[in-house]
Each structure stands twice: as C-alpha cells, then as structure tokens.
Design an enzyme around this catalytic site. Structure first.
Site, short mmCIF file in Angstrom:
data_model
loop_
_atom_site.label_atom_id
_atom_site.label_comp_id
_atom_site.label_asym_id
_atom_site.label_seq_id
_atom_site.Cartn_x
_atom_site.Cartn_y
_atom_site.Cartn_z
N THR A 183 0.15 7.81 9.05
CA THR A 183 0.72 8.98 7.98
C THR A 183 0.08 8.73 6.68
O THR A 183 0.01 7.81 6.11
CB THR A 183 2.21 8.84 7.73
OG1 THR A 183 2.90 8.74 8.99
CG2 THR A 183 2.92 9.72 6.92
N PHE A 185 0.44 9.27 2.51
CA PHE A 185 1.01 9.85 1.56
C PHE A 185 0.39 10.08 0.38
O PHE A 185 -0.81 9.81 0.33
CB PHE A 185 1.80 8.43 1.32
CG PHE A 185 2.90 8.10 2.31
CD1 PHE A 185 4.18 8.19 2.23
CD2 PHE A 185 2.44 7.45 3.69
CE1 PHE A 185 5.27 7.95 3.07
CE2 PHE A 185 3.39 7.12 4.57
CZ PHE A 185 4.95 7.31 4.44
#
Length: 289
Positions: A183, A185
């Site tokens: 992921t 960010f």
C-alpha cells in the site's frame, strides 16, 4: 516498542493523523514512516484531513493506492478541496497475521474474522486450516473484538501492531497469498515543503480539469512529451454531476526545472483549472523495484 496513541494532552506538533482504528495498517504505516510522531486515529478520511487542516495534527498519513486492490477512491475526491499538500510518500508491505487469544492454537480455531479484502488475500491459509471466514468492518476492529470475546475457537486477520495492542498471539505470520502486496501512503501537511530541485528524484502531484474542446487532454499532455517529462501516474474521475472530467497526475521532476515548468504552462493553457498539490522526494521503494 509500545503502540502509542495521541491524547488531548499530546503536543499537536508531534501528532500524525490516520484513518482507522488503533492497530489498523495505517497505524502501522505511521510507526514505520514517522516513528517520532504520535498517531491519532480518525473515524473517516474527512476527519483525518480536518485534524491536519485545523492544527490538531501536524500531518496526516493517508493510503492512496494498493497494488492488489487499486486506488483508494475517496482520497481523490478529498484532495482538490482538502486544503492540504503532499510532502512525502511511504510504501508499506502488507503482512497479514493470524491472531488469536493466548489459549488458542491452530488445531482448535474454527472461525476467522477480518475485512473482506484481508480475507480474500489470505484464501490459501484459510482453506488449508479449514476455518470459516467471517467478514467484519475492518482488520483492527476484528482483532479487538476477538480479544474481548477471548474465545480460543476464534481468530482475526490483522496487522502485527493490532496483536500488540489487543494482547493477541500470532498463530501464523505473513499469511497473505501475495507477498508483494503493498500500500502506498501520502503524507499531507498544511504547507508545501518542496525539496531542493538540485537533489533530483522529485515528483510533482497535480490536479487539473481540461477544457471541453476536442482532443483537449491529448493537447494538454503533449507538453510533457515535447519537454521530456515522464508522467508516472494519471487517473481520471467525473465531477459536477458527471459533466466535468478531472484528473490527478504525478510527474517526474520539480516545477523549478525549466522543462517541467514549460510542460505545466502548456497544460495550464489547455485546462480549465490546474493546481500543484505537492512536490516531494520519491521514496526509495520506487528504485528498488
């Protein structure tokens, strides 16, 4: 290292806001990316943006895309009007842990709780263990609920930090089917913090709306080609009742560089609006791939 959570007495200059419950993967990302900051859990993305905008947190760390699940759509709606700027990025390898009460074991667990995406990303282990997957609202909340019920037949799929917070043991670690699941960010602050253009490896994030004329997007993006600027990300979505196409893009380079400046000028000419929402240094994860 204790999993700290911000309180009303914490100096706002030391606080990083994230969306989710304590123990969420965003909480883990805060600890990895900003170990000297104290995380502040927020119920929604809007709440996390507001905490930074109103000065209750110095910055926010928000997921923008996942290598398996794709983009986090809510963020692209919040960025144009959020009043914040991207100042850094961080990549988190998602490592799912099978968590359970201290009395549990792999032989006796019968049910596992987690967010639907986490369950789908751990199908192989769930099938091999012959346990029933049960969908919950989120990963950290699942871990908290399992800890509170303290039933040795129940387990949760969540982050390692959730196990620490809620006193659960790791029955099996890193159980995700895809071990490249990552992921991305973005760090958000109230002020732009452009890096030194001489350092290189800069990325510029922009949002723009093209004029409603034939080939507007083609013409707008042509400036990047003629000026040798690489577009590394381009996403579109509709706004104003599906009448206007809005775009989020990230390009290699710094606005202070002449070729980037010229490309942005050409983009602005063919656009109804253009806003630079951040200039930041590329994370080392990009060059490691």
């Amino acid at each position: 290292m204790p999993a700290q959570i911000a309180t009303a007495a914490t100096d706002p200059a030391r606080i990083v806001a994230f969306q989710g419950a304590p123990g969420a993967y965003s909480h883990l990302a805060c600890r990895e990316a900003l170990p000297d900051m104290v995380p502040l859990p927020c119920a929604t993305f809007e709440d996390a943006f507001a905490a930074v905008r109103e000065g209750r947190a110095a910055c926010g760390l928000i997921p923008i895309e996942n290598s398996t699940a794709g983009r986090v759509a809510d963020i692209h709606q919040l960025l144009p009007e959020g009043g914040l700027y991207i100042t850094a990025e961080h990549f988190l390898r998602v490592r799912h842990q099978l968590l359970a009460p201290k009395a549990a074991s792999l032989k006796i667990i019968k049910r596992v709780y987690s967010h639907v995406q986490a369950l789908s990303q751990c199908r192989r282990v769930i099938k091999d263990l012959g346990i029933e997957p049960i969908v919950s609202t989120d990963t950290a909340g699942s871990a908290k609920d399992v800890a509170e019920r303290n039933n040795p037949e129940e387990a949760a799929i969540a982050s390692s930090i959730a196990g620490e917070l809620y006193g659960l043991q790791v029955l099996r670690g890193d159980i995700e089917d895809n071990h490249t699941n990552t992921t991305r960010f973005i760090k958000l602050e109230r002020q732009r913090r452009d890096p030194d253009p001489q350092q290189g490896n800069s990325l510029t994030a922009i949002m723009f709306r093209v004029r409603s004329v034939p080939a507007a997007l083609y013409k707008a993006l042509g400036g990047f080609a003629t000026n040798g600027v690489n577009v590394v990300k381009l996403e579109s979505y509709l706004s104003e009742g599906f009448q206007v196409a809005e775009f989020y893009a990230e390009i290699e380079g710094h606005p202070a560089q002449r070729n980037v400046d010229l490309a942005l000028q050409e983009l602005e000419y063919f656009s109804r609006s253009l806003k630079v929402i951040g200039v930041f240094t590329a994370h080392p994860f990009r060059s490691a791939r």
